[in-house]
Design a protein around this motif. Structure first.
Motif, PDB file in Angstrom:
ATOM      1  N   HIS A 189       4.573   4.683  -5.975  1.00 41.67           N
ATOM      2  CA  HIS A 189       5.948   5.124  -6.245  1.00 41.67           C
ATOM      3  C   HIS A 189       6.310   4.784  -7.694  1.00 41.67           C
ATOM      4  O   HIS A 189       6.005   3.704  -8.181  1.00 41.67           O
ATOM      5  CB  HIS A 189       6.915   4.438  -5.277  1.00 41.67           C
ATOM      6  N   PRO A 190       6.983   5.704  -8.419  1.00 45.36           N
ATOM      7  CA  PRO A 190       7.301   5.468  -9.838  1.00 45.36           C
ATOM      8  C   PRO A 190       8.172   4.234 -10.078  1.00 45.36           C
ATOM      9  O   PRO A 190       8.000   3.551 -11.098  1.00 45.36           O
ATOM     10  CB  PRO A 190       8.041   6.730 -10.273  1.00 45.36           C
ATOM     11  N   SER A 191       9.079   3.914  -9.170  1.00 45.52           N
ATOM     12  CA  SER A 191       9.943   2.755  -9.402  1.00 45.52           C
ATOM     13  C   SER A 191       9.182   1.439  -9.236  1.00 45.52           C
ATOM     14  O   SER A 191       9.632   0.407  -9.707  1.00 45.52           O
ATOM     15  CB  SER A 191      11.154   2.797  -8.481  1.00 45.52           C
ATOM     16  N   TYR A 192       8.026   1.474  -8.599  1.00 49.49           N
ATOM     17  CA  TYR A 192       7.218   0.270  -8.453  1.00 49.49           C
ATOM     18  C   TYR A 192       6.761  -0.246  -9.816  1.00 49.49           C
ATOM     19  O   TYR A 192       6.640  -1.431 -10.033  1.00 49.49           O
ATOM     20  CB  TYR A 192       6.004   0.560  -7.559  1.00 49.49           C
ATOM     21  N   ARG A 221       0.831  -1.215   0.000  1.00 50.74           N
ATOM     22  CA  ARG A 221       0.000   0.000   0.000  1.00 50.74           C
ATOM     23  C   ARG A 221       0.863   1.260   0.000  1.00 50.74           C
ATOM     24  O   ARG A 221       0.509   2.263  -0.604  1.00 50.74           O
ATOM     25  CB  ARG A 221      -0.908   0.008   1.226  1.00 50.74           C
ATOM     26  N   THR A 222       1.979   1.180   0.680  1.00 49.94           N
ATOM     27  CA  THR A 222       2.853   2.347   0.783  1.00 49.94           C
ATOM     28  C   THR A 222       3.575   2.628  -0.528  1.00 49.94           C
ATOM     29  O   THR A 222       3.707   3.787  -0.931  1.00 49.94           O
ATOM     30  CB  THR A 222       3.892   2.132   1.904  1.00 49.94           C
TER      31      THR A 222
END
Length: 120
Positions: free
Chosen positions: A10-13, A5-6
């Motif tokens: 994030h873009p790198s995800y 969830r955190t």
């Protein structure tokens, strides 16, 4: 799940296209991190062992430790030192002391032989 969830926004995800690849990458990260931590713990414990032996040498030099001293005698004298506290298992302390005493008794015997040979 909380971590997911955190990091989901994030873009790198999004660098890995499928969820399976992301999970596999995360698992590899976790394994690598555990190995690094295990190695660091082993190195830290080895340093604690060396410090404990050095502390016993200091105690032997300053307090005139006799070759046949027991662990109970020495333990009461070194109990308050930080080196003693870092070795958390009592059996490990005793084993280190036993190892130290074997070396110390051997050194004392060699020194005594050397003194006897000098007198001749």
């Amino acid at each position: 799940e909380d971590t997911l969830r955190t990091i989901i926004n994030h873009p790198s995800y999004k660098a890995l296209p499928t969820l399976a690849e992301r999970k596999a990458a995360f698992q590899r990260f976790c394994q690598t991190r555990k190995e690094v931590e295990r190695r660091e713990d082993a190195e830290r414990y080895e340093q604690y062992r060396r410090d404990f032996i050095r502390m016993l040498h200091r105690h032997a030099n300053t307090n005139g430790l006799r070759a046949g001293a027991s662990w109970a005698e020495v333990e009461s004298a070194v109990r308050g030192t930080p080196e003693y506290a870092k070795i958390t298992h009592p059996r490990d302390r005793y084993d280190l002391f036993d190892e130290f005493m074997r070396d110390y008794e051997r050194q004392c015997a060699e020194a005594e032989r050397g003194e006897r040979e000098e007198k001749r």
